[in-house]
Structure formats: C-alpha cells, structure tokens
Design a protein around this motif. Structure first.
Motif, short mmCIF file in Angstrom:
data_model
loop_
_atom_site.label_atom_id
_atom_site.label_comp_id
_atom_site.label_asym_id
_atom_site.label_seq_id
_atom_site.Cartn_x
_atom_site.Cartn_y
_atom_site.Cartn_z
N THR A 21 0.86 -1.20 0.00
CA THR A 21 0.00 0.00 0.00
C THR A 21 0.88 1.23 0.00
OG1 THR A 21 -0.62 -1.03 2.09
CG2 THR A 21 -2.36 0.09 0.88
N GLY A 22 1.99 1.15 0.73
CA GLY A 22 2.95 2.26 0.75
C GLY A 22 3.42 2.59 -0.64
N CYS A 23 3.80 1.54 -1.39
CA CYS A 23 4.28 1.75 -2.76
C CYS A 23 3.20 2.37 -3.62
CB CYS A 23 4.67 0.42 -3.40
SG CYS A 23 6.21 -0.20 -2.76
N ALA A 24 1.99 1.80 -3.49
CA ALA A 24 0.89 2.31 -4.31
C ALA A 24 0.69 3.79 -4.03
CB ALA A 24 -0.37 1.53 -3.98
N LYS A 25 0.77 4.14 -2.75
CA LYS A 25 0.57 5.54 -2.37
C LYS A 25 1.65 6.41 -2.97
CE LYS A 25 -2.26 6.05 1.66
NZ LYS A 25 -2.20 5.51 3.00
N LYS A 26 2.91 5.89 -2.90
CA LYS A 26 4.03 6.67 -3.41
C LYS A 26 3.83 6.97 -4.89
CE LYS A 26 8.14 6.12 -0.85
NZ LYS A 26 8.87 4.97 -0.39
N GLN A 27 3.40 5.92 -5.63
CA GLN A 27 3.21 6.10 -7.07
C GLN A 27 2.11 7.10 -7.36
OE1 GLN A 27 2.53 2.41 -9.02
NE2 GLN A 27 4.70 2.02 -9.25
N GLU A 28 1.09 7.07 -6.52
CA GLU A 28 -0.05 7.95 -6.74
C GLU A 28 0.28 9.40 -6.42
OE1 GLU A 28 -3.76 5.16 -5.86
OE2 GLU A 28 -3.50 6.91 -4.56
N LYS A 29 1.39 9.58 -5.71
CA LYS A 29 1.66 10.90 -5.17
C LYS A 29 1.77 11.97 -6.24
CE LYS A 29 3.12 10.86 -0.55
NZ LYS A 29 4.04 10.13 0.27
N ASP A 30 2.37 11.66 -7.36
CA ASP A 30 2.66 12.73 -8.28
C ASP A 30 2.00 12.52 -9.64
OD1 ASP A 30 5.68 14.54 -8.98
OD2 ASP A 30 3.70 14.69 -9.83
N LEU A 31 0.92 13.25 -9.84
CA LEU A 31 0.17 13.10 -11.09
C LEU A 31 0.98 13.59 -12.29
CD1 LEU A 31 -2.51 12.25 -12.33
CD2 LEU A 31 -3.43 14.49 -11.77
N PHE A 32 1.81 14.58 -12.05
CA PHE A 32 2.63 15.13 -13.13
C PHE A 32 3.55 14.03 -13.70
CE2 PHE A 32 6.34 17.40 -14.80
CZ PHE A 32 5.72 18.27 -15.67
N THR A 33 4.22 13.29 -12.81
CA THR A 33 5.11 12.20 -13.24
C THR A 33 4.30 11.14 -13.97
OG1 THR A 33 6.29 12.62 -11.19
CG2 THR A 33 6.91 10.63 -12.38
N LYS A 34 3.14 10.84 -13.41
CA LYS A 34 2.26 9.84 -14.03
C LYS A 34 1.93 10.23 -15.47
CE LYS A 34 -1.15 7.49 -11.17
NZ LYS A 34 -2.46 7.69 -10.55
N ILE A 35 1.60 11.50 -15.66
CA ILE A 35 1.25 11.99 -17.01
C ILE A 35 2.45 11.84 -17.94
CG2 ILE A 35 0.76 14.11 -18.31
CD1 ILE A 35 -1.14 14.92 -16.03
N LYS A 36 3.61 12.20 -17.44
CA LYS A 36 4.85 12.09 -18.25
C LYS A 36 5.06 10.63 -18.65
CE LYS A 36 7.34 16.06 -18.20
NZ LYS A 36 7.85 16.70 -19.41
N GLU A 37 4.87 9.74 -17.70
CA GLU A 37 5.08 8.31 -18.00
C GLU A 37 4.03 7.79 -18.97
OE1 GLU A 37 7.16 7.29 -13.74
OE2 GLU A 37 5.16 6.46 -14.15
N ARG A 38 2.82 8.22 -18.76
CA ARG A 38 1.69 7.78 -19.60
C ARG A 38 1.80 8.35 -21.01
NH1 ARG A 38 -2.90 10.86 -17.75
NH2 ARG A 38 -3.28 9.70 -15.85
N GLY A 39 2.41 9.54 -21.10
CA GLY A 39 2.59 10.18 -22.40
C GLY A 39 1.34 10.88 -22.91
N LYS A 40 0.35 11.01 -22.06
CA LYS A 40 -0.83 11.80 -22.45
C LYS A 40 -1.58 12.30 -21.21
CE LYS A 40 -4.31 8.23 -22.73
NZ LYS A 40 -5.20 7.41 -23.49
N ARG A 75 2.91 22.07 -23.99
CA ARG A 75 3.96 22.59 -23.11
C ARG A 75 4.45 21.56 -22.09
NH1 ARG A 75 3.68 28.87 -23.37
NH2 ARG A 75 2.56 29.03 -25.33
N ILE A 76 3.62 20.56 -21.81
CA ILE A 76 4.08 19.52 -20.86
C ILE A 76 4.70 18.33 -21.60
CG2 ILE A 76 3.29 17.82 -19.14
CD1 ILE A 76 1.35 19.87 -18.06
N LEU A 77 4.07 17.94 -22.72
CA LEU A 77 4.51 16.70 -23.39
C LEU A 77 5.07 16.93 -24.78
CD1 LEU A 77 1.41 14.59 -22.28
CD2 LEU A 77 3.74 14.27 -21.44
N GLY A 78 5.07 18.19 -25.22
CA GLY A 78 5.63 18.51 -26.53
C GLY A 78 4.76 18.07 -27.70
N ASN A 79 3.47 17.79 -27.43
CA ASN A 79 2.59 17.29 -28.48
C ASN A 79 1.14 17.70 -28.19
OD1 ASN A 79 1.04 15.78 -30.24
ND2 ASN A 79 1.90 13.79 -29.65
N ARG A 80 0.58 18.48 -29.09
CA ARG A 80 -0.79 18.98 -28.88
C ARG A 80 -1.84 17.87 -28.90
NH1 ARG A 80 1.56 23.42 -30.86
NH2 ARG A 80 0.91 25.32 -29.82
#
Ligand code: GLU
Length: 269
Positions: A21-40, A75-80
C-alpha cells in the motif's frame, strides 16, 4: 521468547501488505510524473457548451477549453495531440475530478469558495458573467421581469444557485446538459434560460431567433479543476505557470478572439 510460526507468518503478511500500500501511495503521489510516464493527459471537457467545448460536424470535440488543453499538452509533453478528452457536465465534473477519472477539467467551471472546499483550482483563465437568453419576441426585457417565470438552467451550475436565490418564486427547470436545456427552451417549456454569457453567445450564433439580455449579474472566473492534495501539486503549479505564459504571450486573448469574436463583455460586472 519463541513466537509461534503462525504468528510470524501473519506478521510478515501484514508487513508485505503495508509495504505494498505504501508503494501504491508513493506512485499515486505525483500526477505530473504519471502523465509524463503515460505520455498523455486525460482532461474532462464539455461537449455541450459551444464555444468552450462542443462536438463539431466532424465529430471532433472543439472549443476554447479544448485549445487550452492542447496548449497545456504541448507545453508539458511537446505534443498537442497527447491528450484524451472525456465528456463532463455541470453536475458530474467535480466527481470526475475527485474519483480520479480525469487529470483535470477544463469545463467552463467557475472558481467558487464552496467548490474550492472539495477540489483545487488553477488561477482564472477567463472571466464570464451570468446572463439570460430569451426568444426575440419575449416580453422579458430585463432581469427583473424573470420574477415568477419558468427559467431553464443546467443542474449543478452556479447559474442555477444564483437564480434560485434571486427569484425564489420562479419555476426552475433543470437539465443535465446545455443541449437538453436549450432544446427545452426552443420547445417553449421555459420562458428564459440562464447561464454564462459565453455559452449563451454560442447558442445565439446558431439560433438567431434568440437574444441575450444586456445585463450580466455575476462574475464567473473560469478555473481548471484538480483533485485536492499533494498528488496534484506539481501539475497545478506547472499549469499555473503555463497559464501565466499564455496570458503574457497573448494566447488567451487570441483564443477569446478566435472563439468569441463578437462577444461584448463590457457589461460584465
Ligand atoms: N460557469 C458556471 C458554472 O461553473 C456556469 C456554466 C456551467 O454550467 O459550467 O457553474
């Protein structure tokens, strides 16, 4: 002291679950990083509120809020195009944020203290004003004529709250989308419809047999909506910086001119 084997097994399992649960929480912490990883980005937008968010003849969602989201994606992902749009309405947009269905909303949403208790807002990117739309031949000439009338609103909007307070004796007819609300007005089920001047402007463009009354009786500063808390902090800060840039380099003014070239907001309070 020797612990029974069963006890140790249970203890290890608990540790494992807690760490997971700790890990899951850590991953959830930063939506910005999540978006970067997801690419959209996943954005909640309107499909029923021309010129801010609406579906065109080519079945593409378009509008001021859509262009704004594309600028943010660029501006965040370099792709409109690195953005997925999900439809939200006045009444479900806050839930779409709190449930995590969308990263944020860009959906004609006014920043209000009450809403700010549940979600976080960006800085304002446009200021609308509440107005009233009536058929051209209506006897309603100004706001005071609304007393006792049948007034159409979108459920969950600030326009609904304001008009209920201003005219407790009026009959308020609420609809889930502006498309349904306007159909009801056109069918004569109500005497007037009230919402932001921006949205009324969009309807009148296509339906010149309706007019907007001159008065604006509120200020409706639009903000992007985010889930509250640390998880969205970096994203919110980044988007506020982007909005500042878009104001400074004239993009927001260009969007106003592109989507609402003849909307006179000099009446805005
Ligand atoms: N801007 C107002 C609101 O946030 C009215 C338009 C809308 O329904 O989005 O409620």
């Amino acid at each position: 002291m020797k612990f029974p084997r069963k006890f140790i097994l249970v203890f290890i399992s608990i540790l494992f679950i807690v760490s997971l649960t700790g890990c899951a929480k850590k991953q959830e912490k930063d939506l910005f990083t999540k978006i970067k990883e997801r690419g959209k980005i996943i954005a909640g937008v309107r499909y029923d509120a021309r010129p801010f968010g609406f579906v065109n003849e080519d079945q593409q969602v378009r509008g001021f809020d859509i262009d704004l989201c594309r600028e943010i994606a660029y501006r965040i992902l370099g792709n409109r195009d690195a953005i997925e749009f999900q439809q939200v309405t006045s009444s479900n947009r806050i839930f779409s944020i709190t449930s995590g269905a969308v990263d944020f909303t860009a959906a004609t949403m006014t920043i209000t203290p009450k809403r700010a208790q549940i979600i976080d807002f960006s800085n304002p990117y446009y200021i609308a004003g509440q107005a009233v739309m009536v058929p051209k031949d209506s006897e309603i000439n100004d706001i005071s004529d609304l007393a006792g009338k049948r007034i159409i609103v979108s459920l969950g909007s600030t326009s609904e709250m304001n008009i209920r307070q201003m005219f407790p004796d009026a009959e308020i007819l609420g609809f889930r989308t502006y498309t349904d609300a306007f159909s009801a007005l056109r069918a004569g089920r109500g005497d007037a419809m009230t919402t932001d001047d921006t949205i009324i402007y969009g309807f009148i463009l296509e339906n010149p047999e309706f007019i907007m009354l001159k008065e604006r009786f509120t200020q409706e500063p639009y903000g992007l909506g985010f889930k509250k808390g640390r998880e969205t902090f970096v994203l919110r800060e980044t988007i506020d910086m982007i909005l500042e840039d878009l104001a400074r380099d004239g993009t927001l003014t260009r969007l106003k001119e592109k989507w609402m070239p003849d909307l006179d907001n000099s009446n805005n309070v």
